[in-house]
Design an enzyme around this catalytic site. Structure first.
Site, PDB file in Angstrom:
ATOM      1  N   GLN A 187      -3.394   7.389 -34.093  1.00 50.81           N
ATOM      2  CA  GLN A 187      -3.404   7.932 -35.451  1.00 50.81           C
ATOM      3  C   GLN A 187      -2.229   7.333 -36.222  1.00 50.81           C
ATOM      4  OE1 GLN A 187      -5.678   9.818 -36.838  1.00 50.81           O
ATOM      5  NE2 GLN A 187      -6.881  10.408 -35.050  1.00 50.81           N
ATOM      6  N   TYR A 215     -15.645  10.400 -27.992  1.00 47.02           N
ATOM      7  CA  TYR A 215     -14.682   9.485 -28.629  1.00 47.02           C
ATOM      8  C   TYR A 215     -13.253  10.047 -28.522  1.00 47.02           C
ATOM      9  CZ  TYR A 215     -19.122   8.703 -31.212  1.00 47.02           C
ATOM     10  OH  TYR A 215     -20.435   8.524 -31.574  1.00 47.02           O
ATOM     11  N   ASN A 220      -5.697  12.457 -27.673  1.00 45.95           N
ATOM     12  CA  ASN A 220      -4.930  13.061 -28.764  1.00 45.95           C
ATOM     13  C   ASN A 220      -5.373  14.495 -29.054  1.00 45.95           C
ATOM     14  OD1 ASN A 220      -3.103  12.890 -31.176  1.00 45.95           O
ATOM     15  ND2 ASN A 220      -5.022  13.007 -32.299  1.00 45.95           N
ATOM     16  N   GLU A 236     -14.793   8.493 -23.422  1.00 46.94           N
ATOM     17  CA  GLU A 236     -14.151   7.399 -24.156  1.00 46.94           C
ATOM     18  C   GLU A 236     -14.579   6.092 -23.504  1.00 46.94           C
ATOM     19  OE1 GLU A 236     -12.482   4.805 -26.377  1.00 46.94           O
ATOM     20  OE2 GLU A 236     -12.322   6.912 -26.968  1.00 46.94           O
ATOM     21  N   ASP A 296     -15.325  12.751 -33.240  1.00 46.69           N
ATOM     22  CA  ASP A 296     -14.483  11.985 -34.171  1.00 46.69           C
ATOM     23  C   ASP A 296     -15.022  10.562 -34.164  1.00 46.69           C
ATOM     24  OD1 ASP A 296     -12.523  10.888 -35.736  1.00 46.69           O
ATOM     25  OD2 ASP A 296     -10.865  11.277 -34.363  1.00 46.69           O
ATOM     26  N   CYS A 321     -13.801   9.838 -40.628  1.00 49.60           N
ATOM     27  CA  CYS A 321     -13.022   8.863 -41.395  1.00 49.60           C
ATOM     28  C   CYS A 321     -13.860   8.246 -42.510  1.00 49.60           C
ATOM     29  CB  CYS A 321     -12.466   7.773 -40.474  1.00 49.60           C
ATOM     30  SG  CYS A 321     -13.720   6.850 -39.573  1.00 49.60           S
ATOM     31  N   GLU A 355      -9.953  11.111 -44.995  1.00 48.03           N
ATOM     32  CA  GLU A 355     -10.139  11.671 -43.652  1.00 48.03           C
ATOM     33  C   GLU A 355     -10.447  13.158 -43.836  1.00 48.03           C
ATOM     34  OE1 GLU A 355      -9.511  10.683 -39.319  1.00 48.03           O
ATOM     35  OE2 GLU A 355      -9.294   9.429 -41.097  1.00 48.03           O
TER      36      GLU A 355
END
EC number: 2.1.1.-
Length: 369
Positions: A187, A215, A220, A236, A296, A321, A355
């Site tokens: 990020q 994802y 995070n 992931e 995400d 995003c 975002e």
């Protein structure tokens, strides 16, 4: 380069207006709007290097004219990056081994005070380069930098000690530690990331059952959300991100989070019984009671098969995003779910980038958190 700081409130208000309009067809509640710092908010930056009669400096390219321009200071980047930009070039100027065919420098900094510098070359890196780079690193440490130095060339990557930095984020009063590998996704706006994590935790407070995250990157979100759920299962595709996530799980003492290296599309096939995956050996998906899903996705949003799978969960936390693909996905998601909360996170001030986050609950879950 100067920033129109005085215009920031109006620019943010315009973004909020645009996002509100996109969400209006879905009966969304009022936006939670999270403002960014107005300068020095970006924790990573990359620059081309221009060589000019023995001098060298950072350059960028104007998006409209494509003309290059010199960058000595970069006010959207962290103070740490700005300081390193000045010191690094002063230290390598005149050093043939370190500057010859150097064409790009990438900086990755942290709120914890660490920084990684990646120097990219159009030449093979030799033992002589390594010796000079080691001396450079010692000089940078002498300036007070907690620095990692990486050299990259075609089919070459040389990390003098390691290729990562260690971040520490204070989220709801708890410190979370994250290993961030250079040239991997992180990020970019660290303080905004904290606000996103805290908002996600507020949405999922008092949750029951388990969480599935697609994802997940370096963990995070899933690490910060883990203590909200009985168990967490996350996917992931990037090998380096999965390795970082496994380290981050261990360093944070999280014992209820399992990472699987596969794409969201592959996981959808596994859940639907379309394919059997060797990577899922030893993992009994039936042991998970995932009634909440966190997504995400990249800018293209969710593909149709994943969208249909996501609709099978009682609660959906969607970080986006790209508000346009979010709105497109919401056309289908709001057939079965309603938006309980929505937010704008201004990750990229002074740009049109938005975002956002939405928290959806299945229509028959009235009054449930």
């Amino acid at each position: 380069m100067t920033l129109p700081i005085h215009q920031y409130p109006a620019l943010l208000a315009k973004k909020a207006e645009n996002l509100t309009a996109l969400l209006a067809p879905f009966n969304a509640p009022e936006l939670d709007v999270f403002a960014s710092d107005t300068s020095h908010f970006r924790l990573r930056a990359e620059f081309r290097v221009w060589h000019d009669n023995g001098d060298l400096y950072h350059i960028m390219f104007d998006q409209a004219t494509k003309q290059r321009y010199r960058v000595d200071q970069f006010p959207i980047a962290s103070q740490l990056i700005n300081r390193m930009m000045t010191v690094l070039l002063a230290e390598i100027k005149g050093n043939e081994l370190l500057t010859r065919k150097l064409f790009q420098i990438d900086y990755l900094s942290t709120l914890s005070g660490q920084i990684a510098v990646s120097m990219l070359y159009h030449k093979s890196l030799t033992e002589e380069w390594i010796e000079q780079a080691k001396l450079l690193k010692q000089r940078l440490i002498g300036y007070g930098f907690d620095v990692q130095l990486i050299g990259r060339a075609t089919k070459q990557k040389i990390a003098l000690d390691c290729d990562y930095v260690e971040e520490a984020l204070n989220v709801d009063g708890q410190i979370y530690r994250y290993r961030q590998v250079e040239n991997s996704f992180t990020q970019p706006n660290g303080k905004m990331n904290i606000k996103m994590l805290e908002w996600a935790r507020a949405c999922t407070a008092n949750s029951k059952g388990d969480l599935l995250e697609l994802y997940c990157g370096n963990g995070n979100f899933s690490i910060a959300l883990a203590n909200q759920f009985r168990k967490v299962l996350a996917t992931e595709i990037s090998k380096s991100s999965v390795e970082s996530a496994q380290y981050n799980i261990a360093v944070n003492g999280v014992d209820n989070l399992q990472i699987i290296r596969m794409s969201a599309e592959e996981f959808t096939e596994a859940m639907n019984g379309v394919r059997v995956f060797y990577r899922l050996r030893g993992i009994d998906l039936k042991q998970y009671d995932c009634n909440t899903i966190f997504v995400d996705p990249p800018r293209v949003g969710l593909d149709q098969a994943t969208l249909e799978m996501v609709q099978g969960y009682e609660k959906i936390l969607y970080i986006s995003c790209n508000p346009h693909t979010l709105a497109d996905n919401l056309k289908q998601l709001t057939q079965t779910h309603r938006i309980e909360r929505c937010a704008l996170f201004d990750q990229f001030p002074y740009t049109e980038h938005i975002e956002s986050g939405v928290w959806l609950i299945r229509n028959n879950q009235v009054g449930e958190k």
